[in-house]
Design a protein around this motif. Structure first.
Motif, PDB file in Angstrom:
ATOM      1  N   VAL A 119       0.853  -1.196   0.000  1.00  0.00           N
ATOM      2  CA  VAL A 119       0.000   0.000   0.000  1.00  0.00           C
ATOM      3  C   VAL A 119       0.882   1.237   0.000  1.00  0.00           C
ATOM      4  N   GLY A 120       0.483   2.244  -0.767  1.00  0.00           N
ATOM      5  CA  GLY A 120       1.190   3.516  -0.772  1.00  0.00           C
ATOM      6  C   GLY A 120       0.256   4.660  -0.441  1.00  0.00           C
ATOM      7  N   LEU A 121       0.698   5.569   0.422  1.00  0.00           N
ATOM      8  CA  LEU A 121      -0.042   6.771   0.806  1.00  0.00           C
ATOM      9  C   LEU A 121       0.766   7.984   0.387  1.00  0.00           C
ATOM     10  N   GLN A 122       0.204   8.867  -0.426  1.00  0.00           N
ATOM     11  CA  GLN A 122       0.933  10.058  -0.821  1.00  0.00           C
ATOM     12  C   GLN A 122       0.996  11.072   0.323  1.00  0.00           C
ATOM     13  N   PHE A 123       0.099  10.993   1.277  1.00  0.00           N
ATOM     14  CA  PHE A 123       0.060  11.907   2.418  1.00  0.00           C
ATOM     15  C   PHE A 123       0.801  11.300   3.608  1.00  0.00           C
ATOM     16  N   HIS A 124       0.843  12.047   4.707  1.00  0.00           N
ATOM     17  CA  HIS A 124       1.668  11.709   5.873  1.00  0.00           C
ATOM     18  C   HIS A 124       0.821  11.468   7.130  1.00  0.00           C
ATOM     19  N   PRO A 125       0.335  10.266   7.385  1.00  0.00           N
ATOM     20  CA  PRO A 125      -0.449  10.058   8.604  1.00  0.00           C
ATOM     21  C   PRO A 125       0.371  10.151   9.890  1.00  0.00           C
ATOM     22  N   GLU A 126       1.690   9.993   9.793  1.00  0.00           N
ATOM     23  CA  GLU A 126       2.532  10.064  10.994  1.00  0.00           C
ATOM     24  C   GLU A 126       2.645  11.474  11.547  1.00  0.00           C
ATOM     25  N   LYS A 127       2.390  12.476  10.707  1.00  0.00           N
ATOM     26  CA  LYS A 127       2.584  13.865  11.133  1.00  0.00           C
ATOM     27  C   LYS A 127       1.463  14.367  12.036  1.00  0.00           C
ATOM     28  N   ASN A 128       0.283  13.797  11.910  1.00  0.00           N
ATOM     29  CA  ASN A 128      -0.860  14.327  12.659  1.00  0.00           C
ATOM     30  C   ASN A 128      -0.624  14.338  14.166  1.00  0.00           C
ATOM     31  N   ALA A 129       0.009  13.301  14.669  1.00  0.00           N
ATOM     32  CA  ALA A 129       0.211  13.201  16.117  1.00  0.00           C
ATOM     33  C   ALA A 129       1.596  13.631  16.574  1.00  0.00           C
ATOM     34  N   TYR A 130       2.593  13.616  15.649  1.00  0.00           N
ATOM     35  CA  TYR A 130       3.972  13.684  16.129  1.00  0.00           C
ATOM     36  C   TYR A 130       4.847  14.786  15.534  1.00  0.00           C
ATOM     37  N   GLU A 131       4.379  15.514  14.537  1.00  0.00           N
ATOM     38  CA  GLU A 131       5.202  16.583  13.963  1.00  0.00           C
ATOM     39  C   GLU A 131       4.482  17.923  14.103  1.00  0.00           C
ATOM     40  N   TRP A 132       5.271  18.986  14.402  1.00  0.00           N
ATOM     41  CA  TRP A 132       4.660  20.264  14.779  1.00  0.00           C
ATOM     42  C   TRP A 132       5.197  21.473  14.029  1.00  0.00           C
ATOM     43  N   GLU A 133       6.159  21.302  13.132  1.00  0.00           N
ATOM     44  CA  GLU A 133       6.757  22.448  12.453  1.00  0.00           C
ATOM     45  C   GLU A 133       5.800  23.071  11.434  1.00  0.00           C
ATOM     46  N   LYS A 134       5.074  22.249  10.728  1.00  0.00           N
ATOM     47  CA  LYS A 134       4.135  22.728   9.713  1.00  0.00           C
ATOM     48  C   LYS A 134       2.719  22.789  10.297  1.00  0.00           C
ATOM     49  N   ASP A 135       1.803  23.321   9.495  1.00  0.00           N
ATOM     50  CA  ASP A 135       0.412  23.424   9.943  1.00  0.00           C
ATOM     51  C   ASP A 135      -0.362  22.153   9.593  1.00  0.00           C
ATOM     52  N   ASP A 136       0.148  21.042  10.069  1.00  0.00           N
ATOM     53  CA  ASP A 136      -0.518  19.763   9.828  1.00  0.00           C
ATOM     54  C   ASP A 136      -1.753  19.639  10.721  1.00  0.00           C
ATOM     55  N   PRO A 137      -2.708  18.778  10.353  1.00  0.00           N
ATOM     56  CA  PRO A 137      -3.931  18.648  11.160  1.00  0.00           C
ATOM     57  C   PRO A 137      -3.652  17.935  12.479  1.00  0.00           C
ATOM     58  N   HIS A 138      -4.040  18.540  13.579  1.00  0.00           N
ATOM     59  CA  HIS A 138      -3.789  17.972  14.909  1.00  0.00           C
ATOM     60  C   HIS A 138      -5.069  17.808  15.727  1.00  0.00           C
ATOM     61  N   SER A 139      -6.210  17.878  15.073  1.00  0.00           N
ATOM     62  CA  SER A 139      -7.467  17.686  15.788  1.00  0.00           C
ATOM     63  C   SER A 139      -7.611  16.230  16.219  1.00  0.00           C
ATOM     64  N   TRP A 140      -8.549  16.003  17.128  1.00  0.00           N
ATOM     65  CA  TRP A 140      -8.811  14.621  17.555  1.00  0.00           C
ATOM     66  C   TRP A 140      -9.182  13.751  16.358  1.00  0.00           C
ATOM     67  N   SER A 141     -10.040  14.248  15.474  1.00  0.00           N
ATOM     68  CA  SER A 141     -10.474  13.452  14.333  1.00  0.00           C
ATOM     69  C   SER A 141      -9.310  13.157  13.394  1.00  0.00           C
ATOM     70  N   ALA A 142      -8.372  14.110  13.260  1.00  0.00           N
ATOM     71  CA  ALA A 142      -7.204  13.898  12.400  1.00  0.00           C
ATOM     72  C   ALA A 142      -6.306  12.808  12.970  1.00  0.00           C
ATOM     73  N   ILE A 143      -6.076  12.856  14.263  1.00  0.00           N
ATOM     74  CA  ILE A 143      -5.205  11.855  14.899  1.00  0.00           C
ATOM     75  C   ILE A 143      -5.881  10.492  14.923  1.00  0.00           C
ATOM     76  N   TYR A 144      -7.167  10.476  15.224  1.00  0.00           N
ATOM     77  CA  TYR A 144      -7.933   9.224  15.284  1.00  0.00           C
ATOM     78  C   TYR A 144      -7.961   8.527  13.925  1.00  0.00           C
ATOM     79  N   SER A 145      -8.196   9.265  12.856  1.00  0.00           N
ATOM     80  CA  SER A 145      -8.278   8.660  11.525  1.00  0.00           C
ATOM     81  C   SER A 145      -6.901   8.248  11.011  1.00  0.00           C
ATOM     82  N   ALA A 146      -5.866   9.023  11.306  1.00  0.00           N
ATOM     83  CA  ALA A 146      -4.510   8.664  10.875  1.00  0.00           C
ATOM     84  C   ALA A 146      -4.042   7.374  11.523  1.00  0.00           C
ATOM     85  N   ARG A 147      -4.475   7.164  12.756  1.00  0.00           N
ATOM     86  CA  ARG A 147      -4.103   5.955  13.489  1.00  0.00           C
ATOM     87  C   ARG A 147      -4.521   4.690  12.734  1.00  0.00           C
TER      88      ARG A 147
END
Length: 314
Positions: A235-263
Motif C-alpha cells: 500500500v502507498g499513501l501520498q500523504f503523511h499520517p505520521e505527522k498528525n500526532a507527532y510533527e509540529w513544524e508545519k500546519d498539519d492537522p492535529h485535531s482529535w479526528s485527524a489523529i484518530y483517523s490517521a491511526r
C-alpha cells in the motif's frame, strides 16, 4: 539475482517456526542525510529515520528495526527473513533505483514479490516518498510523476467509486473513520510531485496497482493519493499520517479526528504484519538491532520538518 529457488530455501525454515505472531517487528528504511534539511549539521555519511514513523509503529503494537541503505542484496534478503513487514518513509532522494533509499526500496520490493508468491504474507507500506518509490519499483525505475503544488495542504480524500469494495483499506474501515477521511481535511500533504491518472494508465501502473483515492492540488490538478497492489499486500499513501500526532513544524492537522483517523493506517499495517510468520532466530540479535539501541536527536530547533530523528553512522 532474485532466484525463486534460493529464496524458497532461505525462507522455508523461518515460515514454519511460529503459528501466530503477536509480536510484530517492522523494518523502516533509513535514508541519506544528503537529501534532508539538516545535512549541514551532521556528517554526510549518516542516514536517518524520523522518529514520528517509529512512534506510529509502536503506538499500533509493533517494534522497529532500522533497515540501512546501500547494502547488499544478501543483506536485504536477510532483513526480509527476520522482520514482518517494511515501511518506506517520506523524505527526499535522487529518484533512481541504483542508490540510496531508491535502491533499497527496489531490492525489497522485488524480494517481497517473490516471498508473497510463495504464500508468505509480507506487507510493505510506503508513505509520500515511499509511495513514489514503490510506483517506480513496479515499472523498473521509470519516473511517472508530474510537477504539482501540493505542499502544506490538508485535504479530505475522494474515494474512487469502484474501489470501495475492492480496497483492502476501505472495505473493512469503520464508518466513523471513513466519514472523517472523506469529509474533513485530515490528510497532510507535502509533495511537489504528483501521480496523475493519465500517467498512471499510460505507464501501465494500472496493471500492478489500483488507485484508491484522489485529491486536487492548489491548481486543481487531480492526483492519486492512495494506491494498493492488486495481488500483493503493498500500500502507498501520498500523504503523511505520521505527522498528525507527532510533527509540529508545519500546519498539519492535529485535531482529535485527524489523529484518530490517521491511526487507522498504522493499525491496519501492523495487523497485516501480524499475518507474517518471520522472526529472529536469536533474541539477542533482535535486541541488538532494535531501534531502542539508538538515541533520538531533537532537530525541531534547526527548523527541520521533523521534531526528532534517529541518526545512524553508515
Amino acid at each position: 539475482m532474485y532466484s525463486l529457488i534460493f529464496l524458497t530455501l532461505i525462507l522455508s525454515f523461518v515460515i514454519k517456526l511460529t503459528i501466530c505472531n503477536e509480536r510484530p517487528v517492522i523494518g523502516i528504511l533509513t535514508q541519506e542525510v544528503y537529501w534532508s534539511g539538516f545535512r549541514k549539521s551532521v556528517p554526510l555519511n549518516s542516514s536517518y529515520i524520523a522518529a514520528s514513523y517509529v512512534k506510529s509503529i509502536e503506538a499500533s503494537g509493533g517494534r522497529v528495526v532500522p533497515v540501512f541503505t546501500n547494502r547488499t542484496t544478501k543483506y536485504y534478503i536477510d532483513m526480509v527473513r527476520k522482520v514482518n513487514g517494511i515501511l518506506v518513509p517520506g523524505g527526499g532522494c535522487a529518484f533512481n533505483i541504483s542508490s540510496g533509499i531508491g535502491r533499497s526500496t527496489n531490492e525489497i520490493f522485488q524480494i517481497a514479490k517473490i516471498v508473497n508468491k510463495l504464500n508468505d504474507h509480507f506487507p510493505i507500506l510506503g508513505i509520500c516518498l515511499g509511495f513514489e518509490l514503490l510506483l517506480m519499483a513496479s515499472i523498473k525505475g521509470k519516473f511517472p510523476f508530474s510537477k504539482c503544488k501540493a505542499q502544506n495542504m490538508n485535504l479530505p480524500l475522494t474515494l474512487v467509486p469502484e474501489m470501495e469494495e475492492k480496497s483492502v483499506l476501505f472495505r473493512n474501515m469503520p464508518k466513523d473513520i471513513q466519514n472523517i477521511l472523506l469529509t474533513k481535511p485530515v490528510t497532510a500533504n507535502h509533495h511537489i510531485k504528483c501521480m496523475r491518472k493519465t500517467n498512471f494508465t499510460s505507464m501501465d501502473l494500472d496493471k500492478f496497482w489500483n488507485p484508491i483515492t484522489v485529491n486536487e492540488d492548489k491548481d486543481n490538478l487531480t492526483f492519486i493519493s492512495i494506491i494498493e497492489a492488486k495481488n500483493y499486500p503493498f500500500v502507498g499513501l501520498q500523504f503523511h499520517p505520521e505527522k498528525n500526532a507527532y510533527e509540529w513544524e508545519k500546519d498539519d492537522p492535529h485535531s482529535w479526528s485527524a489523529i484518530y483517523s490517521a491511526r487507522y493506517f498504522f493499525d491496519w499495517f501492523i495487523n497485516e504484519c501480524r499475518k507474517n510468520k518471520h522472526r529472529y532466530i536469536k533474541k539477542s540479535t533482535l535486541k541488538n538491532e532494535l531501534i531502542y539501541n539508538y538515541p533520538t536527536t531533537y532537530v525541531g530547533k534547526m527548523h527541520s520538518v521533523f521534531e526528532q530523528v534517529y541518526f545512524f553512522n553508515e
